[in-house]
Scaffold this motif. Structure first.
Motif, short mmCIF file in Angstrom:
data_model
loop_
_atom_site.label_atom_id
_atom_site.label_comp_id
_atom_site.label_asym_id
_atom_site.label_seq_id
_atom_site.Cartn_x
_atom_site.Cartn_y
_atom_site.Cartn_z
N LYS A 193 6.97 -9.80 6.08
CA LYS A 193 7.11 -9.88 4.62
C LYS A 193 6.04 -10.80 4.03
O LYS A 193 5.46 -10.50 2.99
CB LYS A 193 8.50 -10.39 4.24
N GLN A 209 2.70 -8.90 4.27
CA GLN A 209 2.64 -7.84 3.27
C GLN A 209 2.42 -8.42 1.88
O GLN A 209 1.65 -7.88 1.09
CB GLN A 209 3.92 -7.00 3.30
N SER A 210 3.07 -9.53 1.59
CA SER A 210 2.91 -10.19 0.30
C SER A 210 1.46 -10.65 0.10
O SER A 210 0.89 -10.48 -0.98
CB SER A 210 3.87 -11.37 0.19
N ILE A 254 -1.21 -9.41 1.49
CA ILE A 254 -2.04 -8.21 1.33
C ILE A 254 -1.85 -7.62 -0.06
O ILE A 254 -2.82 -7.22 -0.70
CB ILE A 254 -1.70 -7.19 2.44
N ASP A 255 -0.61 -7.60 -0.54
CA ASP A 255 -0.32 -7.03 -1.86
C ASP A 255 -0.90 -7.89 -2.99
O ASP A 255 -1.31 -7.36 -4.02
CB ASP A 255 1.18 -6.89 -2.07
N ASP A 256 -0.91 -9.21 -2.79
CA ASP A 256 -1.31 -10.13 -3.85
C ASP A 256 -2.81 -10.36 -3.95
O ASP A 256 -3.28 -10.99 -4.90
CB ASP A 256 -0.62 -11.48 -3.66
N TYR A 266 -8.39 -6.69 5.10
CA TYR A 266 -7.65 -5.73 4.30
C TYR A 266 -8.30 -5.66 2.92
O TYR A 266 -8.66 -6.68 2.34
CB TYR A 266 -6.19 -6.16 4.13
N LYS A 277 -7.56 -3.78 -0.81
CA LYS A 277 -6.63 -3.02 -1.64
C LYS A 277 -5.47 -2.47 -0.82
O LYS A 277 -5.07 -1.33 -0.94
CB LYS A 277 -7.36 -1.88 -2.37
N GLY A 278 -4.94 -3.33 0.04
CA GLY A 278 -3.76 -2.97 0.80
C GLY A 278 -4.01 -2.19 2.07
O GLY A 278 -3.10 -1.95 2.84
N GLU A 279 -5.25 -1.78 2.31
CA GLU A 279 -5.56 -0.97 3.48
C GLU A 279 -6.29 -1.81 4.53
O GLU A 279 -7.19 -2.58 4.21
CB GLU A 279 -6.44 0.22 3.09
#
Length: 110
Positions: A6, A9-10, A12-14, A75, A77-79
């Motif tokens: 989590k 992922q946070s 990467i998302d942020d 990473y 843009k999330g990729e």
């Protein structure tokens, strides 16, 4: 999803560009991390980073998260883009700048 997943992922998302590395951009702690930092800095990429040496859970967790055994990991843009070898190869082949431009994280050169 585990707690460390989590967190990863946070991060990467942020962040449009996220580098999981050994050390910091100012003081990389391995040659591979230093090489990726040097390439990103050369291209003028704004990026965030996480030092996996400060957190053993993060160090192991990012490998499991990406199913990629080595660090650094980039990473965009999330990729997941890849590690040092892939980033270096894309840079040397002239593919990294256009890719980053297509993602809107590097301005087109004049």
């Amino acid at each position: 999803m585990t707690e460390i997943s989590k967190v990863i992922q946070s991060q990467i998302d942020d962040n449009a560009v996220m580098l999981f590395m050994k050390g910091t951009p100012q003081f990389p702690q391995c040659g591979f991390s230093a090489a990726v930092v040097q390439i990103l800095d050369y291209l003028g990429v704004e990026y965030s980073s996480a030092n996996v040496l400060e957190d053993q859970d993060l160090r192991q967790g990012i490998k499991e998260f990406s199913n990629w055994p080595t660090i650094p990991q980039l990473y965009v843009k999330g990729e997941f883009v890849g590690g040092c070898d892939i980033v270096r190869e894309m840079f040397e082949q002239g593919e990294l700048r256009p890719f980053l431009q297509s993602q809107g994280v590097v301005e087109a050169s004049a």
